[in-house]
Design a protein around this motif. Structure first.
Motif: not given
Length: 487
Positions: A297-298, A408-409, A412, A415
């Motif tokens: 995710l990054t 993941a939350s 995110l 971000k």
């Protein structure tokens, strides 16, 4: 179950996955599946009604002897927990026959005033059985009351046709033998004593300074709670679990073992063992589960973000923070009081500077003793008939989903916050929003140094880490308020 206990011991001893808890849990599971004496057995005493309702069947008489088997298997709480009509008939008839002999366990059948609806509807609504030449029609929502201890019936307070209320004494079993050692130790879970005491030690071990110095990381801890609610929705959608069970399973996403045990005991005690094992297993696997999600995710550039050094937080700020948080959280979610209250008490003992002995006792002797008793008490509930079920596999699967979504939350959310912030947040610390303290923060540090060996994220990650502890406790309190009874 011996293989399950052996597998947990292997993970704890040789893989060093959360050994302080997996070793006691595994050893307790081994004891639970051996024909022990004076270890697990319940003491004789009053047998209470599980619901408001009417006694439909009674199989006991005054002075009758009840003898429990050496290995006590869990029995269904209602007829509808037996998924086929033939299975229900076979069990009931065998128990009614045993009512004439020693070894009987089924004492009463009670028809609730407000029947529950089953998460999975059985294929039958009624069954007809014959008891002593008398035909009786029973419904799948009728509650079964089982004996839990050997002895003789010294008082008989309820007979067929009597109206009873939940908690009323149906009969009293007398015996000269006391209960087993772990019956009394396990009361620490049943009475919800151990998880708050663990929180006392966690509070004494935790520095809230990073959260106070960078308050926006509170949002990262809050974001990780999406995993809890997403898993609750998934458990409800599976059709296997009811709302209370789904809430207890969802809290696994918070990666907080004591909170998972606290909520499971309150809402779904029948699922305590698999929920506790899932929660602690995934806490132990944080270094394995989180990094792939964090990297996926990054970007490498995001992982190299260096955050500004945190300012020094004064002792007065920390003391005021502890008091403000405990007042605010308890006013917001009173059901979370035992967890939040003891967490902040432990932290206040740490920071006030005049209770060093108490703080060290909470950090060491108290938390160590409670950890032993908590782990073995959880393991003692892991009998084969409770643990080796389809529901256990479903809980383990939902648990890993909860953990993944929570990780993941948090990433995110970091971000997303960077879109509006001049002082960029390294998204890797968002994964520390799960409340596995301090392991999740260490994982953020390790992943950050893989991208930039001079980057130090540990203290930054502790902010969302401790925020996650508070957030998960509040969510547990919310679930207890919505789905619990008597809290």
């Amino acid at each position: 179950m011996w293989l399950v206990a052996g597998g947990l011991l292997y993970l704890a001893v040789f893989k060093k996955f959360e050994p302080l808890l997996l070793v006691p849990i595994a050893f307790g599971a081994l004891l639970a599946n051996l024909p022990t004496q004076n270890m697990i057995n319940s003491p004789a005493g009053p047998v209470l009604s599980p619901v408001d309702g009417t006694v439909i069947v009674s199989t006991v008489s005054l002075g009758q002897d009840i003898t429990m088997p050496a290995v006590v298997h869990e029995m269904p709480a209602s007829i509808g927990k037996l998924t086929s009509k033939s299975e229900a008939e076979e069990l009931l008839l065998s128990q009614f026959e045993k009512a004439k002999q020693d070894g009987q366990r089924l004492l009463y059948v009670i028809r609730p005033d407000s029947p529950e609806s089953f998460a999975v509807e059985p294929e039958y609504s009624e069954i007809k059985v014959t008891i002593d030449s008398t035909p009786v029609t029973l419904r799948n929502t009728d509650k079964l009351v089982w004996a839990s201890a050997s002895g003789s019936v010294s008082e008989l307070d309820a007979e067929v046709g009597d109206k009873v209320v939940k908690g009323a004494e149906l009969l009293t079993v007398h015996s000269s033998h006391t209960g087993g050692f772990f019956h009394y130790i396990s009361l620490g879970i049943v009475l919800e004593l151990f998880p708050p005491l663990i929180f006392l030690g966690v509070g004494a071990l935790t520095d809230f300074g990073p959260l106070i110095a960078n308050p926006r990381t509170l949002l990262l801890g809050a974001a990780a709670q999406f995993g809890v609610f997403a898993t609750y929705a998934g458990a409800m959608g599976s059709g296997i679990f009811d709302s209370s069970q789904a809430a207890a399973i969802g809290i696994i996403g918070g990666a907080d073992g004591p909170t998972s045990i606290f909520l499971a005991n309150a809402l779904a005690p029948e699922l305590l063992a698999p929920i506790a094992v899932a929660a602690y297993s995934y806490m132990a696997l944080v270094p394995v589960i989180q990094p792939p999600i964090m990297r996926a995710l990054t970007t490498e550039q995001e992982r190299k973000i260096r955050m500004k050094s945190l300012r020094q937080v004064s002792r007065l700020e920390k003391l005021i923070f502890a008091l403000v948080v405990v007042v605010f959280c308890i006013l917001l979610v009173p059901a979370a009081s035992p967890l939040i209250g003891l967490l902040l008490l432990g932290n206040f003992l740490r920071e006030c500077g005049v209770t060093e002995r108490l703080s060290k006792a909470a950090q060491n002797e108290l938390i160590n003793v409670i950890t032993i008793f908590l782990g073995t008490s959880v393991g003692i509930t892991m009998t084969g008939d409770r643990f080796l079920r389809t529901e256990t596999l479903a809980i383990l699967a939902l648990g890993i989903v909860a953990f993944g979504i929570a990780t993941a939350s948090g990433v995110l959310m970091a971000k997303f916050m960077n879109l509006f912030s001049k002082n960029k947040i390294n998204p890797l610390i968002g994964s520390a929003g799960v409340s596995a303290v301090p392991m999740a923060a260490r994982v953020s540090q390790v992943e950050g140094q893989k991208a930039d060996s001079g980057n130090f994220l540990l203290m930054h990650a502790m902010g969302p880490n401790v925020a996650g502890v508070i957030g998960t406790a509040l969510v547990a309190g919310y679930f207890m308020t919505v789905f619990g009874s008597g809290h």
